[in-house]
Design an enzyme around this catalytic site. Sequence first.
Site, PDB file in Angstrom:
ATOM      1  N   PRO A  82       0.904  -1.461   0.250  1.00  0.00           N
ATOM      2  CA  PRO A  82      -0.113  -0.534  -0.354  1.00  0.00           C
ATOM      3  C   PRO A  82       0.929   1.409  -0.146  1.00  0.00           C
ATOM      4  O   PRO A  82       1.498   1.024   0.933  1.00  0.00           O
ATOM      5  CB  PRO A  82      -0.778  -0.094   1.354  1.00  0.00           C
ATOM      6  CG  PRO A  82      -0.883  -1.859   1.377  1.00  0.00           C
ATOM      7  CD  PRO A  82       0.200  -1.738   1.055  1.00  0.00           C
ATOM      8  N   CYS A  83       0.247   1.675  -0.622  1.00  0.00           N
ATOM      9  CA  CYS A  83       1.606   3.214  -1.397  1.00  0.00           C
ATOM     10  C   CYS A  83       1.410   4.430  -0.346  1.00  0.00           C
ATOM     11  O   CYS A  83       1.806   5.675  -0.286  1.00  0.00           O
ATOM     12  CB  CYS A  83       0.953   3.818  -2.349  1.00  0.00           C
ATOM     13  SG  CYS A  83      -0.420   4.119  -3.226  1.00  0.00           S
ATOM     14  N   GLN A  84      -0.332   4.820   0.393  1.00  0.00           N
ATOM     15  CA  GLN A  84      -0.967   5.437   0.870  1.00  0.00           C
ATOM     16  C   GLN A  84       0.009   5.988   2.082  1.00  0.00           C
ATOM     17  O   GLN A  84       0.497   7.853   2.481  1.00  0.00           O
ATOM     18  CB  GLN A  84      -2.048   5.804   1.593  1.00  0.00           C
ATOM     19  CG  GLN A  84      -3.244   5.189   0.552  1.00  0.00           C
ATOM     20  CD  GLN A  84      -3.361   3.580   0.171  1.00  0.00           C
ATOM     21  OE1 GLN A  84      -2.290   3.267   0.605  1.00  0.00           O
ATOM     22  NE2 GLN A  84      -4.111   3.347  -0.418  1.00  0.00           N
ATOM     23  N   GLY A  85       0.612   5.989   2.737  1.00  0.00           N
ATOM     24  CA  GLY A  85       1.852   6.059   2.989  1.00  0.00           C
ATOM     25  C   GLY A  85       3.396   7.304   2.689  1.00  0.00           C
ATOM     26  O   GLY A  85       3.968   7.806   3.115  1.00  0.00           O
ATOM     27  N   TYR A  86       3.365   6.690   1.805  1.00  0.00           N
ATOM     28  CA  TYR A  86       4.304   7.522   0.872  1.00  0.00           C
ATOM     29  C   TYR A  86       3.676   8.582  -0.236  1.00  0.00           C
ATOM     30  O   TYR A  86       4.116   9.395  -1.112  1.00  0.00           O
ATOM     31  CB  TYR A  86       5.258   6.587  -0.792  1.00  0.00           C
ATOM     32  CG  TYR A  86       5.825   5.784  -0.042  1.00  0.00           C
ATOM     33  CD1 TYR A  86       6.008   5.445   1.859  1.00  0.00           C
ATOM     34  CD2 TYR A  86       5.534   4.401   0.208  1.00  0.00           C
ATOM     35  CE1 TYR A  86       6.796   4.372   2.031  1.00  0.00           C
ATOM     36  CE2 TYR A  86       6.031   2.877   0.597  1.00  0.00           C
ATOM     37  CZ  TYR A  86       6.769   2.773   1.458  1.00  0.00           C
ATOM     38  OH  TYR A  86       6.559   1.709   2.444  1.00  0.00           O
TER      39      TYR A  86
END
Length: 381
Positions: A82-86
């Site tokens: 999951p990419c939301q942290g970046y």
Amino acid sequence: MNRPTAIDLFCGAGGLSEGLRQAGYSIVAGNDIDPFAGATFVATHKEAYFLEGSIRDLDASDFLKATGLKKGELDCLAGGPPCQGYSVYNHQRGMHDERSHLFREYLRIVEGLMPKWLVMENVTGIMSAGEGEAFQGVLAGIKELGYNVEAQILRAEDYGIPQERRRVVFIANRIGLPIVWPERTHGEGLSPLTTIHDALSDLPSLSNGEDAGVCGYASEPKSDYQRELRAGSNAVYNHAAPRLGAINIERMQHIPQGGSWRDIPFDLLPAGMKRAKRSDHTKRYGRMKWDEQSCTVLTKCDVHWGAYIHPEQDRSITVREAARIQSFPDWFRFEGPRTEQYVQVGNAVPPMLGRKIGEAILFAESALADTRENELVASLG
């Protein structure tokens, strides 16, 4: 000859899986924590075993048991933690976000499976989040497991996808082969970029809030892109326009193709946007242009977020239109509530890009086979 095998971690609806399948892989398993995305994956990847739940609760042995493979036999392990942290759209992004560390779970499964090839995809923000900690951590972790690894930023529009989308892709192998990257097929000096008209012009017109249900096409295919995505489908699915309030419809009527919130009369602007600078929020309330590409498809095709207004119709784009822009074939149906369908489409790797990556890997494999065959012929000669 058996097809090479692939497992997709954090598979979502299965965009990367579908691309690898188009390239020639057999998708034997997938995993995701999202039950709605999982339902779509199960419906569209009937040959694959789906393991639902958090990757933290699974071991490599679970995948080996599900597929009947032994450690070291898997051809390709794909995944996009999951990419939301970046994401640059997450203004609190960084390594403190627990989602930023899920790549370590990916590496844990790699160590237990030891596939021949790895493919990992993420947003470009991974390169800067935490001063590059995650990006360098991925590279170092893969190398520590004995893999040769490279990373590049790939642009979806360079491969025939009608969308401006940039993603970091990691490709690695432990079998001594060079990393081969897919060659650009579209752009300057190549085939023309695929446009919104190429992608959407054969789909039925809708009014604001109209749900067409399962319906027919509005015309014969008007482009090679439409022809390709319509293969295997006799109807249009997931084609329903979100119902927007009257004030938004009134705003849209002032926005030409290529226009945005700047074209809306001041008195009709949302209160917060009346204080905005003309240079701010460049994509908000944007109307697509037939002869250009879409902005990045996100998990909400919300007119407040970006240019998601149909080129001619006063409404935001449907799940099917978003899926077309992402290069999903029309037979690929999305399950769950409509809001969750948008999430599945926006989170996906465009299948057409996944196919190009898979083809590049198989090209490297075939080059090795040809070299060995030539060496054998030479030794016998």
